[in-house]
Motif scaffolding. Structure first.
Motif, mmCIF file in Angstrom:
data_model
loop_
_atom_site.group_PDB
_atom_site.id
_atom_site.type_symbol
_atom_site.label_atom_id
_atom_site.label_comp_id
_atom_site.label_asym_id
_atom_site.label_seq_id
_atom_site.Cartn_x
_atom_site.Cartn_y
_atom_site.Cartn_z
ATOM 1 N N GLN A 1 2.178 7.672 -30.144
ATOM 2 C CA GLN A 1 3.470 7.440 -29.485
ATOM 3 C C GLN A 1 4.396 6.651 -30.408
ATOM 4 O O GLN A 1 4.019 5.596 -30.917
ATOM 5 N N THR A 2 5.603 7.155 -30.636
ATOM 6 C CA THR A 2 6.558 6.475 -31.526
ATOM 7 C C THR A 2 7.331 5.420 -30.731
ATOM 8 O O THR A 2 7.896 5.719 -29.683
ATOM 9 N N ARG B 1 12.304 14.344 -41.441
ATOM 10 C CA ARG B 1 12.041 15.084 -40.207
ATOM 11 C C ARG B 1 11.801 14.112 -39.059
ATOM 12 O O ARG B 1 11.102 13.116 -39.218
ATOM 13 N N MET B 2 12.381 14.406 -37.916
ATOM 14 C CA MET B 2 12.293 13.492 -36.779
ATOM 15 C C MET B 2 11.233 13.957 -35.772
ATOM 16 O O MET B 2 11.453 13.945 -34.573
ATOM 17 N N ASP B 3 10.113 14.428 -36.277
ATOM 18 C CA ASP B 3 9.027 14.829 -35.367
ATOM 19 C C ASP B 3 7.693 14.352 -35.907
ATOM 20 O O ASP B 3 6.670 14.925 -35.578
ATOM 21 N N TRP C 1 9.621 9.728 -39.962
ATOM 22 C CA TRP C 1 10.924 9.334 -39.400
ATOM 23 C C TRP C 1 11.829 8.694 -40.452
ATOM 24 O O TRP C 1 12.422 7.648 -40.240
ATOM 25 N N ASP D 1 5.243 14.278 -44.203
ATOM 26 C CA ASP D 1 5.210 15.513 -43.412
ATOM 27 C C ASP D 1 3.777 15.999 -43.189
ATOM 28 O O ASP D 1 3.535 16.835 -42.328
ATOM 29 N N ARG E 1 8.635 4.531 -39.464
ATOM 30 C CA ARG E 1 8.085 4.690 -38.113
ATOM 31 C C ARG E 1 7.210 3.501 -37.709
ATOM 32 O O ARG E 1 6.410 3.009 -38.505
ATOM 33 N N CYS F 1 0.585 12.669 -39.350
ATOM 34 C CA CYS F 1 1.191 12.531 -38.015
ATOM 35 C C CYS F 1 1.640 11.108 -37.702
ATOM 36 O O CYS F 1 2.491 10.909 -36.832
ATOM 37 N N THR G 1 12.042 3.640 -34.885
ATOM 38 C CA THR G 1 12.277 4.500 -36.049
ATOM 39 C C THR G 1 13.087 3.778 -37.128
ATOM 40 O O THR G 1 13.686 4.413 -37.985
#
Length: 204
Positions: free
Chosen positions: A33-34, A202-204, A182, A175, A27, A178, A37
């Motif tokens: 804000q991403t 995980r994509m969040d 990615w 995970d 990431r 924050c 990725t």
């Protein structure tokens, strides 16, 4: 928020039996804000030497370019590749030069030295080295990485076990943070080959 946490990162290097692995998340963000990725945080200096740079992404790229320049000069002068221990001292010196306005980076250096003995180390933004025999971590997810690596690490792992361990440690740690995640990027390096794998996370 600290400037080191601006882009977010998770880096870990781990030692196995005559091999090592180094892994990072993918990431690139601006605070929460991403932006991207597929951001590269681990760089290959030569066949058996890698450096991962956590911290501010712009400084990481600048520092990497300076280190490549210094390593190429060394190759021209000495007609050989740098040992990991020597390279760690070089990185430390380059960072300490700029101690009053430092590169906001936490490097993780991993390589195979004499007789293919694995070497790993990390340092702070002004080049204070921390050597380890098992694993080193850096970045915003470093606290959870410490916990996961302490729980999962076993000495003298074979390359496949090492890959599994470092991947699980990385994925479970990001995970809990924050600012990193990615997916993951893992290199497993043995005396004969370098294996590069991309992890889906995980994509969040």
């Amino acid at each position: 928020m600290s400037i080191f946490e601006y882009n977010g990162s998770a880096l870990v290097a781990m030692v196995g039996k005559n091999c090592f692995a180094i892994a990072s998340d993918r990431r690139l963000g601006v605070q929460l804000q991403t932006i991207a990725t597929d951001f590269q945080k681990i760089y290959q200096i030569h066949g058996k030497l890698f450096i991962g740079l956590a911290g501010l992404a712009t400084d990481a790229q600048t520092l990497y370019q300076r280190l490549v320049f210094r390593h190429k000069l060394y190759q021209l002068r000495e007609e050989r590749d740098m040992k990991p221990e020597t390279f760690a001292s070089l990185v430390s010196a380059v960072l300490y030069e700029k101690r009053f306005g430092p590169y906001f980076c936490q490097p993780v250096i991993a390589g195979l030295g004499d007789e293919d003995k694995p070497f790993i180390c990390t340092m702070d933004s002004i080049g204070a080295k921390e050597l380890a025999k098992d694993f080193v971590v850096a970045g915003t997810a470093s606290e959870s990485l410490y916990g996961a690596c302490e729980a999962m690490f076993k000495p003298d792992m074979e390359p496949e076990d090492l890959f599994e361990t470092i991947s699980q440690a990385l994925l479970s740690s990001v995970d809990r943070d924050c600012l990193s995640g990615w997916g993951g990027h893992v290199y497993v390096v043995t005396p004969t080959e370098v294996t590069e794998r991309i992890l889906k996370g995980r994509m969040d």
